[in-house]
Design a protein around this motif. Structure first.
Motif, mmCIF file in Angstrom:
data_model
loop_
_atom_site.group_PDB
_atom_site.id
_atom_site.type_symbol
_atom_site.label_atom_id
_atom_site.label_comp_id
_atom_site.label_asym_id
_atom_site.label_seq_id
_atom_site.Cartn_x
_atom_site.Cartn_y
_atom_site.Cartn_z
ATOM 1 N N ARG A 4 6.815 1.899 3.272
ATOM 2 C CA ARG A 4 6.038 3.147 3.252
ATOM 3 C C ARG A 4 5.720 3.565 1.816
ATOM 4 O O ARG A 4 4.616 4.027 1.533
ATOM 5 C CB ARG A 4 6.774 4.263 3.989
ATOM 6 N N GLU A 5 6.663 3.407 0.915
ATOM 7 C CA GLU A 5 6.411 3.737 -0.488
ATOM 8 C C GLU A 5 5.328 2.833 -1.070
ATOM 9 O O GLU A 5 4.474 3.280 -1.831
ATOM 10 C CB GLU A 5 7.693 3.623 -1.311
ATOM 11 N N LYS A 6 5.355 1.552 -0.693
ATOM 12 C CA LYS A 6 4.319 0.614 -1.143
ATOM 13 C C LYS A 6 2.955 1.034 -0.605
ATOM 14 O O LYS A 6 1.954 0.973 -1.319
ATOM 15 C CB LYS A 6 4.645 -0.805 -0.692
ATOM 16 N N LEU A 7 2.925 1.445 0.654
ATOM 17 C CA LEU A 7 1.680 1.900 1.266
ATOM 18 C C LEU A 7 1.140 3.117 0.517
ATOM 19 O O LEU A 7 -0.045 3.179 0.191
ATOM 20 C CB LEU A 7 1.917 2.245 2.742
ATOM 21 N N LYS A 8 2.001 4.078 0.232
ATOM 22 C CA LYS A 8 1.560 5.277 -0.467
ATOM 23 C C LYS A 8 1.092 4.953 -1.883
ATOM 24 O O LYS A 8 0.112 5.541 -2.356
ATOM 25 C CB LYS A 8 2.657 6.338 -0.464
ATOM 26 N N ALA A 9 1.730 4.004 -2.536
ATOM 27 C CA ALA A 9 1.289 3.584 -3.867
ATOM 28 C C ALA A 9 -0.110 2.971 -3.783
ATOM 29 O O ALA A 9 -0.966 3.212 -4.645
ATOM 30 C CB ALA A 9 2.285 2.602 -4.470
ATOM 31 N N LYS A 10 -0.352 2.193 -2.742
ATOM 32 C CA LYS A 10 -1.668 1.575 -2.552
ATOM 33 C C LYS A 10 -2.728 2.642 -2.301
ATOM 34 O O LYS A 10 -3.822 2.584 -2.868
ATOM 35 C CB LYS A 10 -1.628 0.587 -1.381
ATOM 36 N N ILE A 11 -2.401 3.623 -1.485
ATOM 37 C CA ILE A 11 -3.345 4.703 -1.201
ATOM 38 C C ILE A 11 -3.653 5.483 -2.478
ATOM 39 O O ILE A 11 -4.810 5.787 -2.768
ATOM 40 C CB ILE A 11 -2.797 5.643 -0.103
ATOM 41 N N ARG A 12 -2.621 5.785 -3.252
ATOM 42 C CA ARG A 12 -2.842 6.486 -4.524
ATOM 43 C C ARG A 12 -3.762 5.678 -5.437
ATOM 44 O O ARG A 12 -4.668 6.229 -6.070
ATOM 45 C CB ARG A 12 -1.522 6.755 -5.233
#
Length: 56
Positions: A4-12
């Protein structure tokens, strides 16, 4: 880093792709659309992204 943290980093990162940062308008629009798609698909809110980016 969790998935989930990786996903949020990608979205950012996608949300940071703007014409003022060197992307073409088409690239910026595509990045914004992809970020919105991922946010909808995985239930990530603007508040969640903003809160975590401010706290680390």
């Amino acid at each position: 880093m969790t998935d989930r943290e990786k996903l949020k980093a990608k979205i950012r990162a996608l949300r940071e792709m703007t014409s003022t940062r060197g992307c073409t308008e088409d690239e910026a629009m595509a990045a914004a659309a992809k970020a919105a798609e991922l946010m909808r698909e995985y239930g990530v809110s603007d508040v969640e992204l903003e809160t975590e980016s401010k706290h680390g």
